[in-house]
Enzyme design. Sequence first.
Site, short mmCIF file in Angstrom:
data_model
loop_
_atom_site.label_atom_id
_atom_site.label_comp_id
_atom_site.label_asym_id
_atom_site.label_seq_id
_atom_site.Cartn_x
_atom_site.Cartn_y
_atom_site.Cartn_z
N THR A 1 0.83 -1.21 0.00
CA THR A 1 0.00 0.00 0.00
C THR A 1 0.86 1.25 0.00
O THR A 1 2.07 1.21 0.21
CB THR A 1 -0.93 0.03 1.22
OG1 THR A 1 -0.15 0.27 2.40
CG2 THR A 1 -1.69 -1.29 1.37
N CYS A 2 0.21 2.38 -0.21
CA CYS A 2 0.93 3.65 -0.27
C CYS A 2 1.24 4.22 1.11
O CYS A 2 1.90 5.25 1.21
CB CYS A 2 0.13 4.67 -1.08
SG CYS A 2 -1.49 5.06 -0.37
#
Length: 398
Positions: A341-342
Amino acid sequence: MQLLQDYEGYVADREQALAGLRRYENEATALEIEQSNDAVHFLYIDKISEAASAFLTGFPGTCLYAAKANPHPALLRLLWAAGVRHFEVASIREIESLRGELPFAQLYFMHPVKSRQAIARAYALGVRHFAFDSLDELRKIKQETGHAEDIALILRLSVSQVGAAYPLDNKFGATLMEAPLLLTHARQIADKVGVTFHVGSQCLEVEAYANAIYNIANMLDGCGVEIDIIDVGGGFPISYPDMEPAPLQDYFDVIEKALKECGFGDLEIFCEPGRAMVAAGGAVAVRVELRRGQSLYLNDGTYGSLFDAGQLGWAFPVELYRAGRLEVPSETSLFQLYGPTCDSIDKMKEHLALPDDVCEGDWIIFRHLGAYGYAMQTKFNGFYSETMVAIEAASEIV
């Protein structure tokens, strides 16, 4: 106590449980054929059956599988095939899912705080055992079951968490001082009354269960309320690389001894295994998408199946898959692992020892993630996996 059925019936039930689930001889074959872009979850059929049998034959009472540990439909059906008939649930979705998969299962709503809609729906679906830890919750249960007289009310008590790798003592549970009043009120409205406790997840102290039972016995002697049920909860541990618990039977023996010494031998006795029932029966394979120095970027992380490895810093048995084989090589280096994920907090707290030459395209298999692996996934950033396959010996494949 529910035991395994005869062999022919058991095999038939198991085949039905695995219907629709792809089955492979080993993880290497599964990864080659699946060619998944997401993490791949494995179910180990025999390990699940063995763990279920250990509880069903060893625990001195009734085992309620804690569905939260892994609610995958195939796993629930495998547990049923292995003889598990009782399930602990925490939400209306778990109740409705189990009613759909296993309509004859006995369900126990053991979350101490429930919505009014969930209580009413659960009662309508046949649930009769409800946990509580306050007068307000007791009032909700009474009202939303229509003042039913056929329910069992089980008081959640707060007990010591000494020995627990993951303490659970600061959210739920009435104190032993509060218990007499709550039990007195429950006794007035319920068909059966009981107490339950949780010594904490992955409890490495065998005597923690006995200590809780002795303390509860002292409280009951002082208040004069008779109970029908005692539920020793979950927390039964499994082996991880840096955690080596006593044999499971030691826990059962200590619990049985304490129950008899306290005069609870004739009561209904429950336990709620989750991790210990299914952890060894599952694993997850995650792929290396990029290597940057000693940092590895994976297709799964703490927002997915690796929450315990990331947020808690727990160590899991790992193996590397590459070029058609699994290996645990001797020459390793430490790597920082990052999820997909970011979010920058999507990383492992501890560095992991892996082969020096690990590279993009390799798969890391985290074992003992049959519990709180599949179940802990979110859909953040669109990274999650619904790929679940079964692993079994070649001679058993049909």
